[in-house]
Design a protein around this motif. Structure first.
Motif, PDB file in Angstrom:
ATOM      1  N   GLU A  20       7.209   9.914  15.158  1.00  0.00           N
ATOM      2  CA  GLU A  20       7.475   8.473  15.093  1.00  0.00           C
ATOM      3  C   GLU A  20       8.159   8.162  13.762  1.00  0.00           C
ATOM      4  N   PRO A  21       9.298   7.466  13.767  1.00  0.00           N
ATOM      5  CA  PRO A  21      10.039   7.210  12.528  1.00  0.00           C
ATOM      6  C   PRO A  21       9.223   6.523  11.430  1.00  0.00           C
ATOM      7  N   GLY A  22       8.384   5.591  11.803  1.00  0.00           N
ATOM      8  CA  GLY A  22       7.572   4.904  10.791  1.00  0.00           C
ATOM      9  C   GLY A  22       6.611   5.837  10.086  1.00  0.00           C
ATOM     10  N   ARG A  23       6.060   6.779  10.833  1.00  0.00           N
ATOM     11  CA  ARG A  23       5.143   7.747  10.214  1.00  0.00           C
ATOM     12  C   ARG A  23       5.891   8.678   9.267  1.00  0.00           C
ATOM     13  N   LEU A  24       7.103   9.064   9.623  1.00  0.00           N
ATOM     14  CA  LEU A  24       7.907   9.895   8.713  1.00  0.00           C
ATOM     15  C   LEU A  24       8.204   9.135   7.416  1.00  0.00           C
ATOM     16  N   THR A  25       8.484   7.861   7.542  1.00  0.00           N
ATOM     17  CA  THR A  25       8.737   7.039   6.361  1.00  0.00           C
ATOM     18  C   THR A  25       7.494   6.955   5.487  1.00  0.00           C
ATOM     19  N   ILE A  26       6.346   6.792   6.101  1.00  0.00           N
ATOM     20  CA  ILE A  26       5.085   6.763   5.352  1.00  0.00           C
ATOM     21  C   ILE A  26       4.884   8.084   4.615  1.00  0.00           C
ATOM     22  N   ILE A  27       5.153   9.181   5.283  1.00  0.00           N
ATOM     23  CA  ILE A  27       5.001  10.495   4.645  1.00  0.00           C
ATOM     24  C   ILE A  27       5.885  10.594   3.405  1.00  0.00           C
ATOM     25  N   TYR A  28       7.127  10.147   3.517  1.00  0.00           N
ATOM     26  CA  TYR A  28       8.024  10.190   2.353  1.00  0.00           C
ATOM     27  C   TYR A  28       7.530   9.297   1.230  1.00  0.00           C
ATOM     28  N   LYS A  29       7.012   8.129   1.568  1.00  0.00           N
ATOM     29  CA  LYS A  29       6.462   7.237   0.536  1.00  0.00           C
ATOM     30  C   LYS A  29       5.277   7.903  -0.162  1.00  0.00           C
ATOM     31  N   LEU A  30       4.433   8.575   0.604  1.00  0.00           N
ATOM     32  CA  LEU A  30       3.248   9.205   0.029  1.00  0.00           C
ATOM     33  C   LEU A  30       3.581  10.479  -0.733  1.00  0.00           C
ATOM     34  N   TYR A  31       4.727  11.049  -0.464  1.00  0.00           N
ATOM     35  CA  TYR A  31       5.140  12.221  -1.240  1.00  0.00           C
ATOM     36  C   TYR A  31       5.416  11.815  -2.686  1.00  0.00           C
ATOM     37  N   ASP A  32       5.920  10.604  -2.853  1.00  0.00           N
ATOM     38  CA  ASP A  32       6.257  10.115  -4.190  1.00  0.00           C
ATOM     39  C   ASP A  32       5.054   9.590  -4.952  1.00  0.00           C
ATOM     40  N   ALA A  33       4.065   9.025  -4.241  1.00  0.00           N
ATOM     41  CA  ALA A  33       2.943   8.387  -4.932  1.00  0.00           C
ATOM     42  C   ALA A  33       1.775   8.180  -3.979  1.00  0.00           C
ATOM     43  N   GLN A  54      -0.780   3.554  11.899  1.00  0.00           N
ATOM     44  CA  GLN A  54      -0.008   4.783  11.680  1.00  0.00           C
ATOM     45  C   GLN A  54      -0.775   5.761  10.785  1.00  0.00           C
ATOM     46  N   LEU A  55      -1.442   5.238   9.765  1.00  0.00           N
ATOM     47  CA  LEU A  55      -2.232   6.098   8.877  1.00  0.00           C
ATOM     48  C   LEU A  55      -3.388   6.756   9.619  1.00  0.00           C
ATOM     49  N   LYS A  56      -3.978   6.042  10.546  1.00  0.00           N
ATOM     50  CA  LYS A  56      -5.073   6.624  11.331  1.00  0.00           C
ATOM     51  C   LYS A  56      -4.580   7.826  12.124  1.00  0.00           C
ATOM     52  N   ILE A  57      -3.409   7.699  12.720  1.00  0.00           N
ATOM     53  CA  ILE A  57      -2.825   8.817  13.474  1.00  0.00           C
ATOM     54  C   ILE A  57      -2.543   9.991  12.540  1.00  0.00           C
ATOM     55  N   LEU A  58      -1.969   9.697  11.382  1.00  0.00           N
ATOM     56  CA  LEU A  58      -1.664  10.760  10.416  1.00  0.00           C
ATOM     57  C   LEU A  58      -2.940  11.392   9.855  1.00  0.00           C
ATOM     58  N   LYS A  59      -3.958  10.593   9.654  1.00  0.00           N
ATOM     59  CA  LYS A  59      -5.236  11.118   9.163  1.00  0.00           C
ATOM     60  C   LYS A  59      -5.879  12.020  10.214  1.00  0.00           C
ATOM     61  N   ASN A  60      -5.866  11.590  11.478  1.00  0.00           N
ATOM     62  CA  ASN A  60      -6.426  12.403  12.554  1.00  0.00           C
ATOM     63  C   ASN A  60      -5.691  13.727  12.714  1.00  0.00           C
ATOM     64  N   LYS A  71     -12.739  -0.939  -3.913  1.00  0.00           N
ATOM     65  CA  LYS A  71     -12.654  -1.308  -2.496  1.00  0.00           C
ATOM     66  C   LYS A  71     -11.385  -0.799  -1.829  1.00  0.00           C
ATOM     67  N   ARG A  72     -10.472  -0.277  -2.634  1.00  0.00           N
ATOM     68  CA  ARG A  72      -9.192   0.197  -2.087  1.00  0.00           C
ATOM     69  C   ARG A  72      -9.299   1.647  -1.628  1.00  0.00           C
ATOM     70  N   ARG A  73      -8.517   1.957  -0.608  1.00  0.00           N
ATOM     71  CA  ARG A  73      -8.327   3.341  -0.188  1.00  0.00           C
ATOM     72  C   ARG A  73      -6.916   3.720  -0.582  1.00  0.00           C
ATOM     73  N   LEU A  74      -6.811   4.775  -1.350  1.00  0.00           N
ATOM     74  CA  LEU A  74      -5.497   5.261  -1.772  1.00  0.00           C
ATOM     75  C   LEU A  74      -5.158   6.496  -0.950  1.00  0.00           C
ATOM     76  N   TYR A  75      -4.053   6.419  -0.243  1.00  0.00           N
ATOM     77  CA  TYR A  75      -3.633   7.492   0.658  1.00  0.00           C
ATOM     78  C   TYR A  75      -2.647   8.421  -0.037  1.00  0.00           C
ATOM     79  N   SER A  76      -2.720   9.682   0.338  1.00  0.00           N
ATOM     80  CA  SER A  76      -1.791  10.688  -0.169  1.00  0.00           C
ATOM     81  C   SER A  76      -1.621  11.758   0.902  1.00  0.00           C
ATOM     82  N   LEU A  77      -0.626  12.606   0.725  1.00  0.00           N
ATOM     83  CA  LEU A  77      -0.450  13.723   1.646  1.00  0.00           C
ATOM     84  C   LEU A  77      -1.606  14.690   1.453  1.00  0.00           C
ATOM     85  N   ALA A  78      -2.084  15.242   2.549  1.00  0.00           N
ATOM     86  CA  ALA A  78      -3.195  16.187   2.478  1.00  0.00           C
ATOM     87  C   ALA A  78      -2.785  17.439   1.696  1.00  0.00           C
ATOM     88  N   ASP A  79      -1.535  17.841   1.853  1.00  0.00           N
ATOM     89  CA  ASP A  79      -0.974  18.969   1.098  1.00  0.00           C
ATOM     90  C   ASP A  79       0.543  18.930   1.255  1.00  0.00           C
TER      91      ASP A  79
END
Length: 98
Positions: A20-33, A54-60, A71-79
């Motif tokens: 899904e294009p939006g998930r790929l964009t999220i991955i690129y954003k998380l690669y940077d920060a 989208q994050l739930k799908i990527l997390k699963n 109270k915040r959740r900070l997301y990052s690439l798993a590896d």
């Protein structure tokens, strides 16, 4: 090299999560920060609920992880494997266009 049906299911599930294009964009954003849902929504210009979905799908799919900071959740690439995989696919696509 044989593949078990479990491995095939895991690999196809991963490719579905990445398709899904939006998930790929999220991955690129998380690669940077490391980013929160709010920050991702602002950067992508979409609703927080859409980002959360989208994050739930990527997390699963074990593509992203998170840590709590107050109270915040900070997301990052798993590896780095996912980013490397995407870079390889993009390189392949570029070669096929030339």
């Amino acid at each position: 090299m044989g593949l078990s049906s479990l491995m095939i299911d895991e690999v196809t599930g991963l490719f579905k999560a990445l398709s899904e294009p939006g998930r790929l964009t999220i991955i690129y954003k998380l690669y940077d920060a490391e980013l929160s849902v709010t920050e991702l929504a602002e950067q992508l210009g979409i609703e927080q609920s859409a980002v959360s979905h989208q994050l739930k799908i990527l997390k699963n799919a074990r593509v992203v992880t998170f840590r709590k900071e107050g109270k915040r959740r900070l997301y990052s690439l798993a590896d780095d494997h996912i980013y490397i995989l995407i870079e390889q696919v993009m390189s392949h696509a570029r070669e096929k266009r030339e």
